[in-house]
Design a protein around this motif. Sequence first.
Motif, short mmCIF file in Angstrom:
data_model
loop_
_atom_site.label_atom_id
_atom_site.label_comp_id
_atom_site.label_asym_id
_atom_site.label_seq_id
_atom_site.Cartn_x
_atom_site.Cartn_y
_atom_site.Cartn_z
N ASN A 1 0.83 -1.22 0.00
CA ASN A 1 0.00 0.00 0.00
C ASN A 1 0.85 1.26 0.00
OD1 ASN A 1 -2.56 -1.40 0.12
ND2 ASN A 1 -2.09 -1.87 2.26
N ASP A 2 1.94 1.24 -0.75
CA ASP A 2 2.80 2.42 -0.84
C ASP A 2 2.53 3.17 -2.14
OD1 ASP A 2 3.98 0.92 -2.82
OD2 ASP A 2 5.91 0.68 -1.81
N GLN A 3 3.30 4.25 -2.35
CA GLN A 3 3.05 5.10 -3.52
C GLN A 3 3.33 4.38 -4.84
OE1 GLN A 3 5.53 5.38 -1.43
NE2 GLN A 3 7.44 6.14 -2.37
N HIS A 4 4.18 3.37 -4.82
CA HIS A 4 4.51 2.65 -6.05
C HIS A 4 3.33 1.83 -6.55
CE1 HIS A 4 8.72 3.83 -5.84
NE2 HIS A 4 8.67 3.56 -4.55
N GLU A 5 2.46 1.42 -5.65
CA GLU A 5 1.28 0.65 -6.05
C GLU A 5 0.17 1.54 -6.60
OE1 GLU A 5 0.29 -1.84 -2.70
OE2 GLU A 5 2.35 -2.57 -2.58
N ARG A 6 0.38 2.85 -6.52
CA ARG A 6 -0.61 3.79 -7.06
C ARG A 6 -0.16 4.38 -8.40
NH1 ARG A 6 -0.74 4.70 -1.47
NH2 ARG A 6 0.77 6.41 -1.54
N ARG A 7 0.95 3.86 -8.93
CA ARG A 7 1.41 4.31 -10.25
C ARG A 7 0.54 3.68 -11.35
NH1 ARG A 7 7.79 3.14 -9.52
NH2 ARG A 7 8.01 4.11 -11.58
N GLU A 8 0.76 4.09 -12.58
CA GLU A 8 -0.04 3.56 -13.69
C GLU A 8 0.37 2.13 -14.03
OE1 GLU A 8 -1.24 6.06 -17.13
OE2 GLU A 8 0.27 7.44 -16.32
N HIS A 9 -0.61 1.34 -14.42
CA HIS A 9 -0.40 -0.02 -14.93
C HIS A 9 0.41 -0.89 -13.96
CE1 HIS A 9 -2.15 1.26 -18.69
NE2 HIS A 9 -1.26 2.24 -18.79
N VAL A 10 -0.07 -0.97 -12.73
CA VAL A 10 0.54 -1.81 -11.71
C VAL A 10 -0.32 -3.07 -11.54
CG1 VAL A 10 1.32 -1.98 -9.31
CG2 VAL A 10 1.46 0.21 -10.51
N TYR A 11 0.35 -4.22 -11.60
CA TYR A 11 -0.36 -5.50 -11.51
C TYR A 11 0.36 -6.42 -10.53
CZ TYR A 11 -2.54 -3.72 -15.74
OH TYR A 11 -3.20 -2.93 -16.65
N TYR A 12 -0.33 -7.47 -10.14
CA TYR A 12 0.24 -8.43 -9.19
C TYR A 12 1.00 -9.52 -9.95
CZ TYR A 12 0.66 -11.62 -5.24
OH TYR A 12 1.15 -12.43 -4.25
N GLY A 13 2.26 -9.75 -9.51
CA GLY A 13 3.08 -10.77 -10.17
C GLY A 13 3.56 -11.85 -9.24
N GLY A 14 3.12 -11.80 -7.98
CA GLY A 14 3.57 -12.78 -7.00
C GLY A 14 2.92 -14.14 -7.19
N ASN A 15 3.26 -15.08 -6.28
CA ASN A 15 2.71 -16.44 -6.35
C ASN A 15 2.92 -17.07 -7.72
OD1 ASN A 15 1.17 -17.23 -3.71
ND2 ASN A 15 0.71 -15.07 -4.06
N ASP A 16 4.08 -16.79 -8.32
CA ASP A 16 4.49 -17.38 -9.59
C ASP A 16 3.70 -16.86 -10.79
OD1 ASP A 16 6.53 -19.08 -10.52
OD2 ASP A 16 5.10 -20.66 -10.98
#
Length: 475
Positions: free
Chosen positions: A151-166
């Motif tokens: 929940n930091d400022q980097h997660e509020r940038r454009e085109h941010v997606y989840y890449g964890g859990n492989d």
Amino acid sequence: MSEDIKLFFYRSARILVHFVRAQKKRIYRKIVCPFLAALPVIAPFLRAQMTERWFHDKAVRFMSKNVFTSEKQQKEFFSSLATEDLLSAQSVFSALGKIQKEKIRNILDPRKKTVALFFASGAYRENTGTIAERLRAKGYNVLILIGEICNDQHERREHVYYGGNDIINGMDFIDVLLEISGTAEKLTRAKRVYFPHDIYDSPLGNVINREGLAKHMAECDYLFLPSRIVLDRCGNMILNARRKFPEFSRKNVCLIPGGYIKLDKNLEYFEQYNQDTKTIIYAPTVSKERMGGMGSVTSLAYGDQIIKALLDNFPDYKIVFRPHPHDLHTALVKTIREQYDDNPRFIFDNNQSSYMKHYAASALLITDMSGTAYTYAFTTLQPVLFFSHDEKETKRRFGEFKYFEDREKIGRVAQTIGEMVHYAKSLLAAQDEWTAKIEQHRNSLIYNIGKAEDYFIDNFEYIAEAKKHPDWVYI
């Protein structure tokens, strides 16, 4: 017991632990989940409980904002999953990952190359500056992928997606992957660019950890390196890995004398917000419990004594305790925080993404082997005091590293709490002298000071198009 025997047992234990964990996951997924799902009495209860659990999972909630247009759509997705899949995190994230993958694919311009930045954890996210936005402005498809929700400022940038859990390993449309922390070894199509997060050649754990890092670098296509010292160290690590593991000799790795984007951003911040305040920072590296074999170097076990001595002997100074991001939630850090939280001069810094607020207001940093030592000195031109509680063992094991050899070029080394207090007083009394010394050392080592991000952007075409650069080192 000799070091080789210790390493043998440590390596064997790691292999065994990884095997057991893998088998537990496999048994749970292949046997336990189907069995529970088949029980007519228990299955409905488990289904309701797990659906509720997934609704509150931070990663699932983050992905849901990207892939679903409404809460109703999200509920329909979970209703469509088999009960045994709801019981398995791998199945849930795999299903969400496929939907997210198609959503991303639909917004990409197929005429453009796709670049992805991968932040596996909350640490080091500032290390690439505004590369994402600037590459997007140059006409590339650019994604930011995260593996941990902070929940930091980097997660509020454009085109941010989840890449964890492989999930990242299924994104076969990526042409260039910029790796800051973590890796995506299955993305064989993508050119992989690794940004080491240290400005110096920090030992980075024991032999096993360094061996793993060497393998990782040997698998990458490019390394964007901050300094002459790191370039030499990484080059040697890759060559040694190839000698030990011939399979890593199949392709060249390019070493880019690029610079340190985080330092440049730090310098900009420091220029604007520098404050002449009386503050001392204690920033230890990862605790020995998490670093395996680094007990002679890490100082967090002495954190209580260090903070107490600073509070007692420097009554005019505020004391900032900044543990490593990976230690923030450990019992030891919690104990230290609770012990001093009521002291008005004690400040607990738990900001994983940025440390500059306190760095810009400080007069001295105390650490052990943290890579932040040289970053701090080169940013603020203030001295660093290294606490080395077992200096003899440290030199024996890590004397080959320039990190340890050069410590007294930016400060002093104390082996006891008493020496720490003595050297802290002498360093604070001679700050102008140390400023000149540190600046000279910095300027002799770091590539493209103040211009590292510009250098990367201006030369990115050599990476995207796999063209040979006349100033880069290919091994």
